[in-house]
Write a protein that holds these residues in place. Sequence first.
Motif, PDB file in Angstrom:
ATOM      1  N   LYS A 134       0.823  -1.224   0.000  1.00 10.81           N
ATOM      2  CA  LYS A 134       0.000   0.000   0.000  1.00 10.81           C
ATOM      3  C   LYS A 134       0.854   1.270   0.000  1.00 10.81           C
ATOM      4  O   LYS A 134       1.781   1.415   0.801  1.00 10.81           O
ATOM      5  CB  LYS A 134      -0.926   0.020   1.217  1.00 10.81           C
ATOM      6  N   THR A 226      -5.663  -1.079  -6.972  1.00 12.10           N
ATOM      7  CA  THR A 226      -5.550   0.321  -6.540  1.00 12.10           C
ATOM      8  C   THR A 226      -4.099   0.795  -6.649  1.00 12.10           C
ATOM      9  O   THR A 226      -3.840   1.931  -7.049  1.00 12.10           O
ATOM     10  CB  THR A 226      -6.111   0.552  -5.116  1.00 12.10           C
ATOM     11  N   GLU A 227      -3.153  -0.097  -6.364  1.00 14.50           N
ATOM     12  CA  GLU A 227      -1.740   0.303  -6.466  1.00 14.50           C
ATOM     13  C   GLU A 227      -1.272   0.406  -7.923  1.00 14.50           C
ATOM     14  O   GLU A 227      -0.241   1.001  -8.208  1.00 14.50           O
ATOM     15  CB  GLU A 227      -0.849  -0.666  -5.680  1.00 14.50           C
ATOM     16  N   ILE A 231      -9.514   1.815  -9.887  1.00  7.83           N
ATOM     17  CA  ILE A 231     -10.558   2.091  -8.886  1.00  7.83           C
ATOM     18  C   ILE A 231     -11.185   0.753  -8.494  1.00  7.83           C
ATOM     19  O   ILE A 231     -11.483  -0.064  -9.367  1.00  7.83           O
ATOM     20  CB  ILE A 231     -11.687   2.947  -9.513  1.00  7.83           C
ATOM     21  N   VAL A 232     -11.399   0.569  -7.217  1.00 12.30           N
ATOM     22  CA  VAL A 232     -12.110  -0.624  -6.745  1.00 12.30           C
ATOM     23  C   VAL A 232     -13.227  -0.168  -5.802  1.00 12.30           C
ATOM     24  O   VAL A 232     -12.974   0.604  -4.866  1.00 12.30           O
ATOM     25  CB  VAL A 232     -11.172  -1.584  -5.979  1.00 12.30           C
ATOM     26  N   THR A 233     -14.441  -0.622  -6.065  1.00  9.74           N
ATOM     27  CA  THR A 233     -15.561  -0.384  -5.133  1.00  9.74           C
ATOM     28  C   THR A 233     -16.427  -1.644  -5.089  1.00  9.74           C
ATOM     29  O   THR A 233     -16.213  -2.576  -5.864  1.00  9.74           O
ATOM     30  CB  THR A 233     -16.481   0.782  -5.574  1.00  9.74           C
ATOM     31  N   GLN A 239     -16.563   1.530  -0.328  1.00  8.41           N
ATOM     32  CA  GLN A 239     -15.319   0.772  -0.127  1.00  8.41           C
ATOM     33  C   GLN A 239     -15.529  -0.512   0.693  1.00  8.41           C
ATOM     34  O   GLN A 239     -14.572  -1.097   1.181  1.00  8.41           O
ATOM     35  CB  GLN A 239     -14.289   1.668   0.581  1.00  8.41           C
ATOM     36  N   GLY A 249     -13.600  -3.650 -10.297  1.00  7.85           N
ATOM     37  CA  GLY A 249     -12.254  -3.071 -10.315  1.00  7.85           C
ATOM     38  C   GLY A 249     -11.792  -2.828 -11.730  1.00  7.85           C
ATOM     39  O   GLY A 249     -11.910  -3.713 -12.593  1.00  7.85           O
ATOM     40  N   HIS A 255     -14.845   1.762 -14.863  1.00  5.53           N
ATOM     41  CA  HIS A 255     -15.582   1.558 -13.616  1.00  5.53           C
ATOM     42  C   HIS A 255     -16.881   2.362 -13.643  1.00  5.53           C
ATOM     43  O   HIS A 255     -17.960   1.858 -13.332  1.00  5.53           O
ATOM     44  CB  HIS A 255     -14.702   1.968 -12.423  1.00  5.53           C
TER      45      HIS A 255
END
Length: 268
Positions: A134, A226-227, A231-233, A239, A249, A255
């Motif tokens: 992260k 994400t890295e 975008i991830v939801t 989140q 993702g 997205h």
Amino acid sequence: MTSTSVLEGYRKAITALCAKVAVFIRSQVDLVQQNDIEVKDENSLVSFVDKEAERLIVEALTQLTPEAGFITEEDTEDQRNKALTWIIDPLDGTTNFLMGIPHFSISIALIEDGVTTLGIVYEVMLDIAYTAIKGVGAWEGKRPLQLRPTDNINEAIIVTGFPYRRGLNIDASLEVLKFCVVHCRGIRRLGSAALDLAYVAAGKVDLYYENALNIWDLAAGALLITEAGGIVTDYHNSQNYLKNGSIIGGSAAFHKEIISVIQKAHQI
Ligand code: IPD
Ligand code: CA
Ligand code: CA
């Protein structure tokens, strides 16, 4: 929070651990028999290979971080109330493994006070490690990962999966599928959620969505995306995907487009 240099050490140690566990899993591909297969739940299969892989991983991670807890798919360990928690799917894509389809992975993530700080998805048959720390980055081996730079939905390759529970949300699923078949370049159902997410991060495909998943399917792969700049939801555009098991993702542009189709179809 664990420092970046310590996480870097874990990343290396766990990549080596996955390579070792992958040797074991590969050695069983042609040996596993029909009567080794247990049905855990509707369409959800497991064998001694998943369980032994999990035992090897938990044993090694206990030595690496004696203070950490575990959430594991095959229930070797379940200690959730620790500041550090390892989230483990020892064999993601069990149905592929048991059928001799060479597409499955090991997924390991570290969660610290609710935040995923390290993720590793290991592609067993190809010996490829997809890793992320992260705030530092994501890599395939040593190559930094980036999503594929396209924002034209007509050129998108979409990956999805379907709940093991037959018929769950079937009309909504088919509506989203219809949109993708009509508007996108291609659609795949590859059979390993963790690897599906890793492939998005690596720019091999463009977007992944699925629901009714578990935390061990998603935690490592979501951090990879994400890295890698994506975008991830969850389906609610929040989140909470590790809690509610729905996930989308991909790049910001894809997205946005696919979540509106999903929300309309699922009446969210
Ligand atoms: C499964 C795979 C599959 C997804 C299922 C998961 P397993 O995990 O990730 O792609 O569609 O929902 O449960 O059972 O092979 O570890
Ligand atoms: Ca899984
Ligand atoms: Ca599994």
